[in-house]
Design a protein around this motif. Structure first.
Motif, PDB file in Angstrom:
ATOM      1  N   ALA A  39       3.372  21.536  24.416  1.00  0.00           N
ATOM      2  CA  ALA A  39       3.730  22.952  24.336  1.00  0.00           C
ATOM      3  C   ALA A  39       2.703  23.833  25.035  1.00  0.00           C
ATOM      4  O   ALA A  39       3.044  24.891  25.568  1.00  0.00           O
ATOM      5  CB  ALA A  39       3.872  23.371  22.873  1.00  0.00           C
ATOM      6  N   ALA A  40       1.443  23.406  25.054  1.00  0.00           N
ATOM      7  CA  ALA A  40       0.393  24.207  25.679  1.00  0.00           C
ATOM      8  C   ALA A  40       0.685  24.447  27.158  1.00  0.00           C
ATOM      9  O   ALA A  40       0.416  25.530  27.691  1.00  0.00           O
ATOM     10  CB  ALA A  40      -0.961  23.524  25.513  1.00  0.00           C
ATOM     11  N   ASP A  71       2.238  28.221  20.326  1.00  0.00           N
ATOM     12  CA  ASP A  71       2.054  26.770  20.329  1.00  0.00           C
ATOM     13  C   ASP A  71       1.817  26.338  18.876  1.00  0.00           C
ATOM     14  O   ASP A  71       0.889  26.816  18.218  1.00  0.00           O
ATOM     15  CB  ASP A  71       0.859  26.407  21.209  1.00  0.00           C
ATOM     16  CG  ASP A  71       0.596  24.906  21.289  1.00  0.00           C
ATOM     17  OD1 ASP A  71       1.318  24.128  20.640  1.00  0.00           O
ATOM     18  OD2 ASP A  71      -0.351  24.520  22.001  1.00  0.00           O
ATOM     19  N   PHE A  83       6.911  24.497  19.568  1.00  0.00           N
ATOM     20  CA  PHE A  83       6.511  25.877  19.795  1.00  0.00           C
ATOM     21  C   PHE A  83       7.468  26.812  19.069  1.00  0.00           C
ATOM     22  O   PHE A  83       8.567  26.403  18.660  1.00  0.00           O
ATOM     23  CB  PHE A  83       6.472  26.211  21.295  1.00  0.00           C
ATOM     24  CG  PHE A  83       7.771  26.010  22.021  1.00  0.00           C
ATOM     25  CD1 PHE A  83       8.659  27.064  22.228  1.00  0.00           C
ATOM     26  CD2 PHE A  83       8.112  24.757  22.524  1.00  0.00           C
ATOM     27  CE1 PHE A  83       9.863  26.884  22.899  1.00  0.00           C
ATOM     28  CE2 PHE A  83       9.312  24.561  23.206  1.00  0.00           C
ATOM     29  CZ  PHE A  83      10.190  25.626  23.389  1.00  0.00           C
TER      30      PHE A  83
END
Length: 373
Positions: free
Chosen positions: A321-322, A337, A350
Motif C-alpha cells: 500500500a505504501a 496506509d 489501505f
C-alpha cells in the motif's frame, strides 16, 4: 542516575508493537494541497456557524478565560439534545484520551479489544495499566462473539468495541453488545463515526439500564474538524459520577463551550451530511470494486477498507500500500496506509474516505491511473 529504560517498562508487549497512524508536522502540511481521502471526519467540513463562533471567540479575547473543568455547558446542551440528565455526560477530547479516561477509573484487568481496531485503543488501555486481549473474528471483519472468544480460552473482564469499527466500517449489532455487557464489568463502545454511516443506530439509549456501558462520541468527527479534538462520554449517571472522581478536566478547553452553543443549531448541516453519505457511501464502494487489482471490504461507514490483490504486484508493480500512497500523493491525493494496524494483516491494505461526489469521481480517476503507473 539510572537510564530511562530501567525506570520504565511496557505493560503489554502487544501494545508496544502497535503502529499509530502517522501524521506530518503542521509546517509541512500547510504547504501541501493534497485532497485528503485518509481523514474520516465529516466530508462537508466545519459548519460556517461553528467557524464563525470560534473566530469570534478568538477575536473577542475569550481565550483568556479559564475553561470550565467540568464541561458543564456542554453537558447541559447534550442533556437537552438527548432529553436526559446532564449527569449522563462527561466532556472529553480524543477517542484515545476518553478510553484512557474510562479505563483509569477501574482496577487493572484483562480488556478485550475486537479487531481490527486503531492502535490508539491498545495504547490507551496500556497507559491506563490494563492488559489487552486481542479478539480477531476468523470468519469476518465483524466483532467476535464473546462466546467464541471463550471457546478459544480467551478470558477478559472488560471490553472495547466500536460502532462502526475502524478501519473495516462495520456496524456493531445490539445482540453482540448485550452479550459483552452480560460478560464484562465495563464496556466501552466507540461511536466516533456513528453519525457518518448508512443508517447506523447509536447505543446511547442503553446506558440507562446498563451502568457498565460507556459510549464515546466525537464532536470533532461529526463537524469535520479533527484538528480540535472535542468529544464526550455517555453513561449511567452513577458511573459518570464515578469517572469524575478520576478526571481533573485538564484536557478541556474553551472550545468545548464555544462549540456547545452551536450544537442545537446544526440541523440543516446534519441533514445535508446524511443526504450526501446515503448516496456516496454505496456509490463509492461500487466504483472502487470496479478498479482492477483492488479488493473492497464492504463498509457501512464513510470510509472503505481496500486491499491490493496479488495481481497488483504482478501486473502493476504494486507490492504494498505504501507504493500506492506515493503514487497518489504525486497526483494530489492522500489515502491511509493500514500497515501495522492491529488486526490488519500484511502491508497491502489501505483506507479511502468518502467525500463529495465531484471529489470522489476525480479520486477514482487518479486511482486508476496510479494503478497502471
Amino acid at each position: 542516575m539510572q537510564p530511562l529504560s530501567e525506570l520504565t517498562h511496557t505493560l503489554d508487549s502487544s501494545v508496544a508493537q502497535c503502529r499509530t497512524a502517522p501524521t506530518m508536522p503542521y509546517d509541512i502540511r500547510a504547504e501541501i494541497d493534497w485532497i485528503d481521502f485518509s481523514c474520516t471526519a465529516n466530508p462537508l467540513g466545519v459548519p460556517a456557524r461553528v467557524r464563525q463562533a470560534i473566530g469570534s471567540a478568538i477575536a473577542e479575547g475569550d481565550l483568556s478565560f479559564v475553561p470550565d473543568a467540568q464541561g458543564s455547558h456542554l453537558a447541559a446542551m447534550l442533556g437537552r439534545y438527548y432529553e436526559s440528565s446532564e449527569g449522563c455526560f462527561l466532556a472529553g477530547t480524543s477517542t484515545a484520551s476518553m478510553i484512557r479516561q474510562v479505563a483509569q477509573a477501574f482496577r487493572t484487568c484483562d480488556v478485550a479489544v475486537t479487531l481490527p481496531a486503531p492502535a490508539d485503543y491498545l495504547v490507551a488501555l496500556g497507559n491506563a495499566g490494563h492488559n489487552v486481549i486481542k479478539l480477531s473474528n476468523p470468519f469476518s471483519l465483524s466483532a467476535m462473539d464473546p462466546s467464541m472468544a471463550h471457546a478459544h480460552d480467551l478470558r477478559f473482564s472488560a471490553a472495547v468495541l466500536a460502532n462502526p469499527s475502524y478501519p473495516s466500517g462495520r456496524l456493531l449489532s445490539e445482540d453482540i453488545l448485550l452479550k459483552y455487557l452480560d460478560e464484562c464489568d465495563w464496556v466501552i463502545v466507540d461511536e466516533s463515526n456513528i453519525n457518518l454511516t448508512l443508517g447506523g443506530d447509536s447505543f446511547v439509549g442503553l446506558v440507562a439500564n446498563h451502568p457498565n456501558l460507556f459510549v464515546l462520541r466525537s464532536i470533532s468527527i461529526d463537524l469535520g474538524m479533527p484538528g480540535i479534538p472535542l468529544g464526550y462520554i455517555v453513561g449511567n449517571p452513577e458511573t459518570i459520577a464515578h469517572l469524575r472522581h478520576f478526571s481533573d478536566g485538564g484536557e478541556l478547553g474553551l472550545f468545548h463551550e464555544v462549540v456547545a452553543r452551536q450544537l442545537p443549531r446544526l440541523f440543516d448541516y446534519e441533514q445535508r451530511t446524511q443526504e450526501l453519505l446515503d448516496s456516496e457511501i454505496p456509490w463509492m464502494q461500487c466504483m472502487l470494486s470496479l478498479v482492477v487489482g483492488v479488493k473492497v471490504h464492504p463498509s457501512e461507514a464513510n470510509f472503505v477498507m481496500c486491499t491490493l490483490e496479488e495481481r497488483a504486484a504482478r501486473d502493476f508493480g504494486l507490492s504494498d500500500a505504501a507504493t500506492l500512497v506515493l503514487r497518489l500523493q504525486k497526483a494530489g491525493y492522500s489515502i491511509r496506509d493500514l500497515t501495522g494496524t492491529p488486526g490488519v494483516e500484511g502491508s497491502r491494505s489501505f483506507l479511502v474516505a468518502v467525500r463529495s461526489h465531484e471529489e470522489n469521481v476525480a479520486f477514482l480517476a487518479a486511482l486508476k491511473e496510479a494503478m497502471f503507473d
